[in-house]
Design an enzyme around this catalytic site. Structure first.
Site, mmCIF file in Angstrom:
data_model
loop_
_atom_site.group_PDB
_atom_site.id
_atom_site.type_symbol
_atom_site.label_atom_id
_atom_site.label_comp_id
_atom_site.label_asym_id
_atom_site.label_seq_id
_atom_site.Cartn_x
_atom_site.Cartn_y
_atom_site.Cartn_z
ATOM 1 N N LYS A 8 -24.862 101.611 0.653
ATOM 2 C CA LYS A 8 -23.448 101.788 1.020
ATOM 3 C C LYS A 8 -22.700 102.365 -0.168
ATOM 4 O O LYS A 8 -23.135 102.276 -1.320
ATOM 5 C CB LYS A 8 -22.801 100.470 1.439
ATOM 6 C CG LYS A 8 -22.798 99.333 0.383
ATOM 7 C CD LYS A 8 -21.674 99.382 -0.641
ATOM 8 C CE LYS A 8 -21.706 98.194 -1.591
ATOM 9 N NZ LYS A 8 -20.895 98.422 -2.823
ATOM 10 N N SER A 91 -28.680 93.759 -1.315
ATOM 11 C CA SER A 91 -28.046 93.176 -0.130
ATOM 12 C C SER A 91 -28.567 93.822 1.148
ATOM 13 O O SER A 91 -28.793 93.152 2.156
ATOM 14 C CB SER A 91 -26.526 93.352 -0.198
ATOM 15 O OG SER A 91 -25.997 92.716 -1.343
ATOM 16 N N ASP A 115 -21.977 90.931 0.213
ATOM 17 C CA ASP A 115 -22.108 92.229 0.885
ATOM 18 C C ASP A 115 -23.122 92.203 2.029
ATOM 19 O O ASP A 115 -23.203 93.167 2.799
ATOM 20 C CB ASP A 115 -22.579 93.307 -0.108
ATOM 21 C CG ASP A 115 -21.467 93.746 -1.046
ATOM 22 O OD1 ASP A 115 -20.319 93.311 -0.874
ATOM 23 O OD2 ASP A 115 -21.778 94.538 -1.968
HETATM 24 O O1 C5P Z 1 -21.811 87.343 -3.429
HETATM 25 P P1 C5P Z 1 -22.582 87.917 -4.557
HETATM 26 O O2 C5P Z 1 -23.798 87.099 -4.898
HETATM 27 O O3 C5P Z 1 -22.883 89.352 -4.413
HETATM 28 O O4 C5P Z 1 -21.607 87.808 -5.827
HETATM 29 C C1 C5P Z 1 -22.056 87.891 -7.155
HETATM 30 C C2 C5P Z 1 -20.944 87.383 -8.055
HETATM 31 O O5 C5P Z 1 -19.833 88.272 -8.001
HETATM 32 C C3 C5P Z 1 -20.371 86.034 -7.634
HETATM 33 O O6 C5P Z 1 -21.077 84.971 -8.216
HETATM 34 C C4 C5P Z 1 -18.947 86.102 -8.143
HETATM 35 O O7 C5P Z 1 -18.905 85.824 -9.518
HETATM 36 C C5 C5P Z 1 -18.610 87.568 -7.978
HETATM 37 N N1 C5P Z 1 -17.894 87.840 -6.713
HETATM 38 C C6 C5P Z 1 -16.551 87.504 -6.585
HETATM 39 N N2 C5P Z 1 -15.886 87.786 -5.422
HETATM 40 C C7 C5P Z 1 -16.510 88.407 -4.398
HETATM 41 C C8 C5P Z 1 -17.871 88.781 -4.508
HETATM 42 C C9 C5P Z 1 -18.531 88.475 -5.676
HETATM 43 O O8 C5P Z 1 -15.961 86.953 -7.520
HETATM 44 N N3 C5P Z 1 -15.831 88.680 -3.282
#
Ligand code: C5P
Length: 257
Positions: A8, A91, A115
């Site tokens: 994406k 993802s 994501d």
């Molecule tokens: O959800 P994901 O594992 O991809 O997120 C990785 C890190 O990015 C999370 O631990 C968080 O610190 C940050 N994050 C965030 N807000 C989001 C997505 C991710 O703060 N909407």
């Protein structure tokens, strides 16, 4: 069984606030593109993952293993999407695994990563919350893209930690209007809040964005938390001419799906 896991880009990515649960609220316009990994699933006596990219872990650190749960399958992952590039490769691989194994609930997807729910459906989608509150919009298909993929990798968690300011959301109707009109002519509204902190840390990425505009891009921006810089072009010919300007960075042609 063999499935493609598409990357994406984010046409726009506005971080709208920090939440009590440690995540951030955002507003983004997600877009599936043609660049893809490929996963092959075969019956096996135990769960097993192999990958043709030796830099990618094949244990629990890999979202594919977490998405597979206790399924007895041998999964072969062919990587084309760079890890840590802001293109959602891990993802998308996870979502493809959930779908292939018949386990694709939005809750399970969100548990794997913010994501992942988007990749269950893909296309052009407006998202809020952590990125999981999704509304499909008319698909912006066939736009020629040039992806500039620098050596530098950016950790998403670190990028969120570097944010110093937030943006107000535009609202879904604004995006719908831009799509119905001509998305590429609204380049100034299609911003990414991660650019300022990441460009401050890696100034060469800002240069790549500038060079994409100089090379004829109608719109250029960083994807996700970087490090990929994307240019969108009016024609495939424009894109192919621009590609010749980039000799010192991996430049990959793609298109929106
Ligand atoms: O959800 P994901 O594992 O991809 O997120 C990785 C890190 O990015 C999370 O631990 C968080 O610190 C940050 N994050 C965030 N807000 C989001 C997505 C991710 O703060 N909407």
């Amino acid at each position: 069984m063999r499935v493609n896991a598409y990357a994406k880009i984010n046409w726009s990515l506005r971080i709208t606030g920090k939440r009590a649960d440690g995540f951030h609220d955002l507003e983004t316009l997600f877009q599936t593109i043609s660049l893809h990994d490929t996963l092959t699933f075969e019956p096996s006596d135990r769960l097993k993952l192999t990958c043709d990219d030796p830099t990618i872990p094949v244990d629990k650190r890999n979202l594919v293993i977490r998405a597979a749960g206790n399924a007895k399958v041998a999964i072969a992952l062919h990587k084309e999407i760079p890890a840590g590039g802001g293109l959602g490769g891990g993802s998308s691989d996870a979502a493809a695994t959930l779908i292939a194994l018949g386990n694709s609930s939005p809750e399970i997807a969100l548990n794997l990563g913010s994501d992942v729910p988007f990749f269950l459906t893909g296309g052009t989608a407006y998202a809020t919350g952590r990125g999981e509150i999704l509304t499909p919009l008319p698909r912006v298909t066939g736009i020629p893209l040039l992806l500039l993929i620098p050596e530098e990798r950016v950790s998403t968690a670190r990028a969120f930690g570097m944010l110093r300011s937030f943006s107000p959301p535009l609202g879904i109707e604004r995006y719908r209007t831009m799509i119905d009109d001509d998305l590429l002519s609204h380049a100034t509204e299609l911003i990414n809040d991660f650019e300022e902190p990441i460009f401050a840390m890696l100034p060469s990425l800002r240069t790549l964005k500038t060079q994409l505009y100089e090379a004829g891009a109608a719109w250029a921006a960083m994807s996700g938390s970087g490090s990929t810089i994307v240019g969108a072009f009016r024609t495939a010919e424009d894109r192919d001419v621009a590609r010749e300007h980039f000799k010192n960075v991996r430049a990959v042609a793609a298109e929106t799906l």
